[in-house]
Design a protein around this motif. Structure first.
Motif, mmCIF file in Angstrom:
data_model
loop_
_atom_site.group_PDB
_atom_site.id
_atom_site.type_symbol
_atom_site.label_atom_id
_atom_site.label_comp_id
_atom_site.label_asym_id
_atom_site.label_seq_id
_atom_site.Cartn_x
_atom_site.Cartn_y
_atom_site.Cartn_z
ATOM 1 N N ILE A 75 32.989 25.324 77.731
ATOM 2 C CA ILE A 75 31.800 25.888 78.377
ATOM 3 C C ILE A 75 32.237 27.021 79.304
ATOM 4 O O ILE A 75 32.428 26.833 80.502
ATOM 5 C CB ILE A 75 31.022 24.794 79.133
ATOM 6 C CG1 ILE A 75 30.638 23.680 78.155
ATOM 7 C CG2 ILE A 75 29.779 25.385 79.784
ATOM 8 C CD1 ILE A 75 30.033 22.463 78.796
ATOM 9 N N ARG A 78 29.998 32.877 78.655
ATOM 10 C CA ARG A 78 29.120 33.259 77.532
ATOM 11 C C ARG A 78 28.372 32.036 76.986
ATOM 12 O O ARG A 78 27.193 32.118 76.657
ATOM 13 C CB ARG A 78 29.941 33.932 76.428
ATOM 14 C CG ARG A 78 29.063 34.557 75.333
ATOM 15 C CD ARG A 78 29.887 35.180 74.223
ATOM 16 N NE ARG A 78 30.410 34.117 73.364
ATOM 17 C CZ ARG A 78 31.690 33.934 73.047
ATOM 18 N NH1 ARG A 78 32.609 34.762 73.455
ATOM 19 N NH2 ARG A 78 32.070 32.930 72.277
ATOM 20 N N THR A 79 29.061 30.901 76.922
ATOM 21 C CA THR A 79 28.417 29.676 76.440
ATOM 22 C C THR A 79 27.334 29.209 77.403
ATOM 23 O O THR A 79 26.262 28.777 76.981
ATOM 24 C CB THR A 79 29.458 28.563 76.222
ATOM 25 O OG1 THR A 79 30.384 29.009 75.234
ATOM 26 C CG2 THR A 79 28.817 27.270 75.758
ATOM 27 N N TRP A 82 24.335 31.303 76.751
ATOM 28 C CA TRP A 82 23.728 30.886 75.488
ATOM 29 C C TRP A 82 22.952 29.582 75.671
ATOM 30 O O TRP A 82 21.806 29.455 75.215
ATOM 31 C CB TRP A 82 24.806 30.720 74.414
ATOM 32 C CG TRP A 82 24.265 30.183 73.127
ATOM 33 C CD1 TRP A 82 23.620 30.878 72.145
ATOM 34 C CD2 TRP A 82 24.301 28.815 72.685
ATOM 35 N NE1 TRP A 82 23.261 30.026 71.117
ATOM 36 C CE2 TRP A 82 23.674 28.759 71.430
ATOM 37 C CE3 TRP A 82 24.827 27.643 73.227
ATOM 38 C CZ2 TRP A 82 23.545 27.573 70.713
ATOM 39 C CZ3 TRP A 82 24.689 26.461 72.517
ATOM 40 C CH2 TRP A 82 24.052 26.445 71.269
ATOM 41 N N ILE A 124 26.600 25.617 68.137
ATOM 42 C CA ILE A 124 27.437 25.198 69.268
ATOM 43 C C ILE A 124 28.900 25.444 68.927
ATOM 44 O O ILE A 124 29.646 26.035 69.712
ATOM 45 C CB ILE A 124 27.238 23.705 69.595
ATOM 46 C CG1 ILE A 124 25.821 23.437 70.084
ATOM 47 C CG2 ILE A 124 28.278 23.236 70.622
ATOM 48 C CD1 ILE A 124 25.455 21.958 70.118
ATOM 49 N N GLN A 127 30.311 28.821 69.401
ATOM 50 C CA GLN A 127 30.526 29.258 70.780
ATOM 51 C C GLN A 127 31.926 28.896 71.296
ATOM 52 O O GLN A 127 32.384 29.452 72.295
ATOM 53 C CB GLN A 127 29.491 28.608 71.713
ATOM 54 C CG GLN A 127 28.065 28.974 71.427
ATOM 55 C CD GLN A 127 27.784 30.435 71.729
ATOM 56 O OE1 GLN A 127 28.281 31.002 72.685
ATOM 57 N NE2 GLN A 127 26.983 31.043 70.886
ATOM 58 N N VAL A 128 32.589 27.958 70.648
ATOM 59 C CA VAL A 128 33.858 27.424 71.155
ATOM 60 C C VAL A 128 35.004 28.380 70.818
ATOM 61 O O VAL A 128 35.200 28.736 69.651
ATOM 62 C CB VAL A 128 34.136 26.028 70.560
ATOM 63 C CG1 VAL A 128 35.465 25.475 71.061
ATOM 64 C CG2 VAL A 128 32.987 25.073 70.886
#
Length: 136
Positions: A75, A78-79, A82, A124, A127-128
């Motif tokens: 996290i 940017r996450t 989002w 999700i 995003q990692v």
């Protein structure tokens, strides 16, 4: 993977059956537990979670993990942006657990929802950062 999970609590007249829908995607490697849910009055007041540099994020999301570094790696700024902007992230509880990224909700399995939840999990996962999956 998707399935319906049922468990029973209590006994006799107090017995209740609880049903949940679980949708999960496999991860490249096993990772620590990271539980993401929404804050509410009770959790804000009485439950300890991991705080981030974004106060709006902290006010809305409850982040729990025994591995703070993993939580901060997953996290990032940017996450957080989002998650605050995506209605699905603001509505559903989800978690990284071992080799799985999953979301779940109360109620029976609804096949017409499964791919919607799977798409959410894929978003999700996207995003990692890649370094999260290395074993170093």
């Amino acid at each position: 993977m998707f399935f319906q999970y049922q468990y029973t609590t209590g006994s006799g007249k107090e017995q209740q059956t609880h049903t949940n829908q679980i949708v999960a995607i496999g991860l490249p490697t096993t990772r620590p537990l990271l539980d993401i849910s929404q804050e509410n009055f009770l959790t804000k007041r009485f439950a300890k979670d991991i705080d981030f540099e974004n106060q709006a994020f902290n006010d809305f999301f409850r982040i729990k993990s025994p591995n703070r570094r993993f939580a901060y790696d997953v996290i990032h700024a940017r996450t957080m942006e989002w998650m605050l902007a995506d209605q699905r992230a603001r509505s559903y509880q989800w978690r990284f657990e071992g080799p799985w990224l999953m979301t779940f909700r109360s109620g029976a399995l609804k096949l017409d929802e499964v791919f919607f939840y799977a798409d959410f999990l894929i978003d999700i996962y996207a995003q990692v950062p890649r370094h999260v999956w290395s074993n170093s």
